[in-house]
Design a protein around this motif. Sequence first.
Motif, short mmCIF file in Angstrom:
data_model
loop_
_atom_site.label_atom_id
_atom_site.label_comp_id
_atom_site.label_asym_id
_atom_site.label_seq_id
_atom_site.Cartn_x
_atom_site.Cartn_y
_atom_site.Cartn_z
N LEU A 1 40.43 6.33 43.61
CA LEU A 1 39.07 6.34 44.22
C LEU A 1 39.39 6.28 45.67
O LEU A 1 39.73 5.50 46.16
N GLN A 2 38.59 7.18 46.17
CA GLN A 2 37.76 6.93 47.33
C GLN A 2 36.36 7.23 47.48
O GLN A 2 35.54 7.14 47.60
N SER A 3 35.99 5.78 48.76
CA SER A 3 34.74 5.27 48.37
C SER A 3 34.05 6.26 50.04
O SER A 3 34.32 5.96 50.79
N MET A 4 33.40 6.31 49.59
CA MET A 4 31.78 7.54 50.80
C MET A 4 30.51 7.18 50.87
O MET A 4 29.88 6.78 49.74
N VAL A 5 30.39 7.05 52.68
CA VAL A 5 28.85 6.10 52.98
C VAL A 5 28.43 7.42 53.44
O VAL A 5 29.23 7.51 53.61
N TYR A 6 27.28 7.41 53.64
CA TYR A 6 26.42 8.04 54.43
C TYR A 6 25.69 7.25 55.74
O TYR A 6 25.40 6.81 55.85
N VAL B 1 30.63 9.88 55.47
CA VAL B 1 32.33 9.81 55.67
C VAL B 1 32.95 8.58 55.05
O VAL B 1 32.16 7.79 54.24
N GLU B 2 34.52 9.07 55.17
CA GLU B 2 35.12 8.16 54.03
C GLU B 2 35.43 6.52 54.89
O GLU B 2 35.12 6.43 56.36
N LEU B 3 35.11 5.68 53.62
CA LEU B 3 35.38 3.87 54.11
C LEU B 3 36.59 2.99 53.58
O LEU B 3 38.03 2.83 54.10
N PHE B 4 36.70 2.55 52.39
CA PHE B 4 37.27 1.93 51.54
C PHE B 4 37.69 2.99 50.65
O PHE B 4 37.42 3.69 49.88
N GLY B 5 39.27 2.25 50.44
CA GLY B 5 39.82 2.93 49.45
C GLY B 5 40.13 1.96 48.30
O GLY B 5 40.09 0.84 48.73
N MET B 6 40.52 2.56 47.24
CA MET B 6 40.08 1.42 45.73
C MET B 6 40.75 2.13 44.44
O MET B 6 41.47 3.38 44.68
#
Length: 497
Positions: A423-428, A436-441
């Motif tokens: 998954l790719q975490s996205m934060v607003y 915007v994308e932040l961490f990979g998991m």
Amino acid sequence: MSSDAAALHPIERAILKVLSGGQEMSTEKLAEAASLSIDQARRGVEWLKFKNLVSVSELSTFTVSLDAAGTRAAQSGLPERRLVRAIKEGKTTMADVLTSGALKGEEVNAAVSGARRNQWIQFAEGNRMSATEAAEAQSAEEVLLLRLQSGGSVDSSALSEQEKKGLDLLKKRPNYITAKEQKETRVSITESGRALLPAIENEKALERRLTSELITSGKWKGVEFSALDVEAPAPAVYPGRSHPLVDIIEEVKEIFVGLGFSEIDGPMVQSGFWNFDALFTPQDHPAREMQDTFYISGERQAIPAGKEQIAKVSGVHKSGWGGWKPEEAERVVLRTHTTPVTLQHLAKKKPEVARFFSVGRVFRNEKVSYKHLVEFHQVEGVATAPKASLRDLMGLQKEFYARMGIKKVKFWPTFFPYTEPSLQSMVYNDRLQKWVELFGMGIFRPEVTRPLGIKNPVLAWGGGLERIAMLRFGLDDVRDLYTNRVSWLRSVPRCQL
């Protein structure tokens, strides 16, 4: 009123006492009369002005003095006056005047223009000139030159009407007159300030500082202290402090520890085996090329792992990718992520249940841009348990972000070579008003965990800390974190609410 007087600073009291006579004074004279430095006087006046205890007015004065051409004219005469003198000496044509040296070629126009304006000359047949009776009188310009000839500056308001007319005319001539504006601050006491004077005069001396001597001697018990104005402006102080990015790193570490994680660390120089092979990254993968990875030129090292572990990793590669070369695994690289440290720790401990995190520098051979650096900090967390799931991973991520002050989070499916699912975490970003994308998991693939002897699922996530710092500090360019711009470093608050 006495309580208001007690709250005054000694500088303020000194100024009010000097102004008690009701006179209006300049800041300079006020400082001298109150035995204050000019900076103290200015500061005290600003405090009193804010409290409406004094009134301040600005007085502008213009002074005039002779410039280079004006000084020469005061000594030898204006061009039109020298023209008249030459005419009276019998030089009736301009050619005669120029031959005599009374005028220079560039002065002819000014001389004729000035003489005709003053009606000092008249022309006859053949352009011959003669002086008139009016030439005996001084012009307004000559009257002013005579006033300024002694040197120094003269207040323009002190000039007579004729001298002011001469000033207007001489201003039109280059380098004749220098005019300067001088501003003076005048201070006077207000009625509110005057009402405090009796209390100031009768007030006994008060102590303003609680010193160590007063405390140790016990004298503080019998001392009366003056009131302090906690709203008074204070000078800006810039003590030594840690870099804002270091503050972010410490905050991240504190959050991980609060979530029950233990920190691990390892070297920045790694073997290709732990940096790539143990993560099931094919040996012909583009990420392993020189364009993406920093290799230590000409260096190789024996694979830092047991024979059984090497055999298991190579076996996974041969069955999954069709081949494996030990010379690729022996290459020495600057780590492209902190995961090789995590894998070596898992391989050594083989925990059933554990939570680890690491924060460290990583290196990528990328083009530097507003969002990419060749060297940056990566934070990585892993958790393992018999029934660990993707839901647990998303919950840990959301809790981590919440403690960082990031509330709007969502997850998108993506692909990583060593996790499945991923998954790719996205934060607003509220400032940019976009996700915007932040961490990979993801969960480590069996091809990663089985050769290490890990039986339970391993949840993993990680990403660049600089991106979190950009969000926190409202930066558009990641390079701003490393410019060492002092004004920005001083402006970042230590604690952000």
